[in-house]
Design a protein around this motif. Structure first.
Motif, PDB file in Angstrom:
ATOM      1  N   ALA A   1       0.790  -1.265  -0.063  1.00  0.00           N
ATOM      2  CA  ALA A   1      -0.221  -0.021  -0.013  1.00  0.00           C
ATOM      3  C   ALA A   1       0.900   1.376   0.062  1.00  0.00           C
ATOM      4  O   ALA A   1       0.693   2.056  -0.465  1.00  0.00           O
ATOM      5  CB  ALA A   1      -0.747  -0.033   1.212  1.00  0.00           C
ATOM      6  N   GLN A   2       1.901   1.324   0.816  1.00  0.00           N
ATOM      7  CA  GLN A   2       2.793   2.359   0.664  1.00  0.00           C
ATOM      8  C   GLN A   2       3.542   2.636  -0.760  1.00  0.00           C
ATOM      9  O   GLN A   2       3.727   3.717  -0.857  1.00  0.00           O
ATOM     10  CB  GLN A   2       3.752   2.191   2.125  1.00  0.00           C
ATOM     11  N   LEU A   3       3.866   1.482  -1.311  1.00  0.00           N
ATOM     12  CA  LEU A   3       4.449   1.687  -2.519  1.00  0.00           C
ATOM     13  C   LEU A   3       3.509   2.235  -3.298  1.00  0.00           C
ATOM     14  O   LEU A   3       4.171   3.168  -4.224  1.00  0.00           O
ATOM     15  CB  LEU A   3       5.139   0.017  -2.744  1.00  0.00           C
ATOM     16  N   LEU A   4       2.403   1.564  -3.634  1.00  0.00           N
ATOM     17  CA  LEU A   4       1.509   2.197  -4.362  1.00  0.00           C
ATOM     18  C   LEU A   4       1.234   3.693  -4.158  1.00  0.00           C
ATOM     19  O   LEU A   4       0.800   4.347  -5.162  1.00  0.00           O
ATOM     20  CB  LEU A   4       0.111   1.258  -4.313  1.00  0.00           C
ATOM     21  N   ASN A   5       1.217   4.091  -2.971  1.00  0.00           N
ATOM     22  CA  ASN A   5       0.488   5.583  -2.697  1.00  0.00           C
ATOM     23  C   ASN A   5       1.886   6.541  -2.733  1.00  0.00           C
ATOM     24  O   ASN A   5       1.432   7.756  -2.708  1.00  0.00           O
ATOM     25  CB  ASN A   5      -0.015   5.376  -1.314  1.00  0.00           C
ATOM     26  N   THR A   6       3.045   5.818  -3.013  1.00  0.00           N
ATOM     27  CA  THR A   6       4.157   7.067  -3.152  1.00  0.00           C
ATOM     28  C   THR A   6       4.983   6.691  -4.204  1.00  0.00           C
ATOM     29  O   THR A   6       5.594   7.878  -4.734  1.00  0.00           O
ATOM     30  CB  THR A   6       5.137   6.725  -1.974  1.00  0.00           C
ATOM     31  N   ALA A   7       5.198   5.726  -5.053  1.00  0.00           N
ATOM     32  CA  ALA A   7       5.918   5.541  -6.272  1.00  0.00           C
ATOM     33  C   ALA A   7       5.285   6.196  -7.416  1.00  0.00           C
ATOM     34  O   ALA A   7       4.243   6.412  -7.481  1.00  0.00           O
ATOM     35  CB  ALA A   7       5.949   4.009  -6.462  1.00  0.00           C
ATOM     36  N   ASP A   8       6.113   6.937  -8.268  1.00  0.00           N
ATOM     37  CA  ASP A   8       5.594   7.740  -9.256  1.00  0.00           C
ATOM     38  C   ASP A   8       5.338   6.984 -10.362  1.00  0.00           C
ATOM     39  O   ASP A   8       5.620   5.664 -10.569  1.00  0.00           O
ATOM     40  CB  ASP A   8       6.735   8.535  -9.545  1.00  0.00           C
ATOM     41  N   GLU A   9       4.851   7.504 -11.450  1.00  0.00           N
ATOM     42  CA  GLU A   9       4.179   6.650 -12.356  1.00  0.00           C
ATOM     43  C   GLU A   9       5.167   5.951 -13.412  1.00  0.00           C
ATOM     44  O   GLU A   9       5.208   4.976 -13.684  1.00  0.00           O
ATOM     45  CB  GLU A   9       3.265   7.797 -13.446  1.00  0.00           C
ATOM     46  N   GLU A  10       6.642   6.562 -13.521  1.00  0.00           N
ATOM     47  CA  GLU A  10       7.508   5.990 -13.929  1.00  0.00           C
ATOM     48  C   GLU A  10       7.801   4.553 -13.549  1.00  0.00           C
ATOM     49  O   GLU A  10       8.116   3.566 -13.963  1.00  0.00           O
ATOM     50  CB  GLU A  10       8.730   6.909 -14.474  1.00  0.00           C
ATOM     51  N   GLU A  11       8.060   4.594 -12.026  1.00  0.00           N
ATOM     52  CA  GLU A  11       8.526   3.504 -11.206  1.00  0.00           C
ATOM     53  C   GLU A  11       7.606   2.411 -11.365  1.00  0.00           C
ATOM     54  O   GLU A  11       8.024   1.000 -11.384  1.00  0.00           O
ATOM     55  CB  GLU A  11       8.584   3.892  -9.904  1.00  0.00           C
ATOM     56  N   LEU A  12       5.911   2.703 -11.229  1.00  0.00           N
ATOM     57  CA  LEU A  12       4.944   1.816 -11.333  1.00  0.00           C
ATOM     58  C   LEU A  12       5.090   1.293 -12.677  1.00  0.00           C
ATOM     59  O   LEU A  12       4.897  -0.281 -12.545  1.00  0.00           O
ATOM     60  CB  LEU A  12       3.803   2.405 -10.920  1.00  0.00           C
TER      61      LEU A  12
END
Length: 309
Positions: free
Chosen positions: A136-147
């Protein structure tokens, strides 16, 4: 050690233990203890003067630790720290290492761990629930490029950028907190015919990223290659193409890229020699009894030459 069939059934149990070629006075490592199935069989067949070190970072695995066997040492740690722990225990060489890289059925069946889209549960996905960033923390903080990178590289998705855009758009409205939030968000972009398979890929990609699985695997394989004694065995079960490619490269060349170095005369300098050129897969009977085994591939390599300092 109590039987733990609900944790998971060991895959290719006989083949894995036979591949280690257990010998008197040997030192062995099971870097993926889990339910203890492989470790239990190694201990059953291991000579009295040999020793087994088993690694696991998951607190749940500690319930399966065998009691009263002084040939066994449990290491509560991620296997990426293999070399540090062997140094701590004064071990300079090991005669065999087993790694079962699959996620156990226990993790998928535990509703509170967030590994499966079958349940609406906290979006966690950490193998070590005591540390690190949750999904959840990853999904809520990673930018579009990283995702996009995570979905393309670890999920091998065909439309990673569109999925990443959808995730970023959704979190602007409300942060992700449960597996249901994630499933509901990406479902419209998944084809109905392949929804379950593609959903599994999305969850796999996030799990690999959260636990930094590929980095940990590369570090462990590097350490194992350095630690193995001559004729020592590296025995690895893989379940998806990313990890299988990395393991194959290490067994072929001793590095993640699979690039074989040569000396002045053109002789191969690879530290390992693959034992089985054709991967070993579970029989039809085993796959029927244990669905977890259906994507499993067993690779075995042997250490050649002297150990690098």
């Amino acid at each position: 050690m109590p039987d733990c069939p609900t944790y998971h059934i060991p895959v290719l149990l006989r083949e894995c233990v036979e591949a280690l070629q257990l010998r008197p006075g040997g030192c062995y490592v099971d870097v993926t203890f889990g339910g203890g199935g492989h470790s239990r069989e190694i201990l059953r067949q291991m000579p009295a003067d040999a020793h087994l070190y088993s690694f696991d970072q998951d607190a749940d695995a500690e319930r399966n630790i065998p009691q009263g066997d002084d040939r066994f040492t449990f290491v509560r740690s991620n296997f990426r720290y293999l070399r540090n722990w062997m140094r701590y225990y004064g071990v300079e060489k090991i005669d065999g290492l087993l790694a079962d890289l699959g996620v156990s059925s226990h993790h998928f069946d535990d509703e509170q761990r967030g590994f499966s889209f079958r349940y609406d549960a906290p979006l966690d996905m950490r193998m070590n629930s005591r540390a690190g960033m949750t999904a959840a923390q990853l999904l809520n903080t990673a930018d579009e490029e990283e995702l996009t990178r995570i979905l393309r590289l670890y999920g091998e998705m065909k439309n990673p950028h569109r999925l990443a855009m959808m995730l970023v758009s959704r979190r602007r409205e409300r942060p992700f907190s449960t597996t249901g939030d994630l499933a509901d968000c990406v479902r419209p972009l998944l084809g109905a015919a392949r929804e379950k398979k593609d959903m599994a890929k999305v969850f796999q990609a996030l799990r690999i990223a959260v636990n930094r699985e590929m980095e940990a695997l590369e570090e462990m394989l590097t350490a194992a290659t350095q630690l193995l004694a001559p004729e020592g065995r590296l025995v690895v079960l893989t379940y998806h193409s990313l990890e299988d490619r990395l393991v194959k490269n290490f067994m072929r060349a001793g590095n993640a890229e699979g690039k074989v170095e040569q000396d002045f005369y053109g002789n191969r300098l690879a530290p390992l020699r693959p034992v089985n050129n054709k991967v070993i897969v579970p029989s039809a009977e085993e796959q029927e009894e244990n669905p977890r085994s259906r994507s499993a591939k067993l690779r075995i390599a042997e250490r050649i030459g002297n150990i690098a300092p």
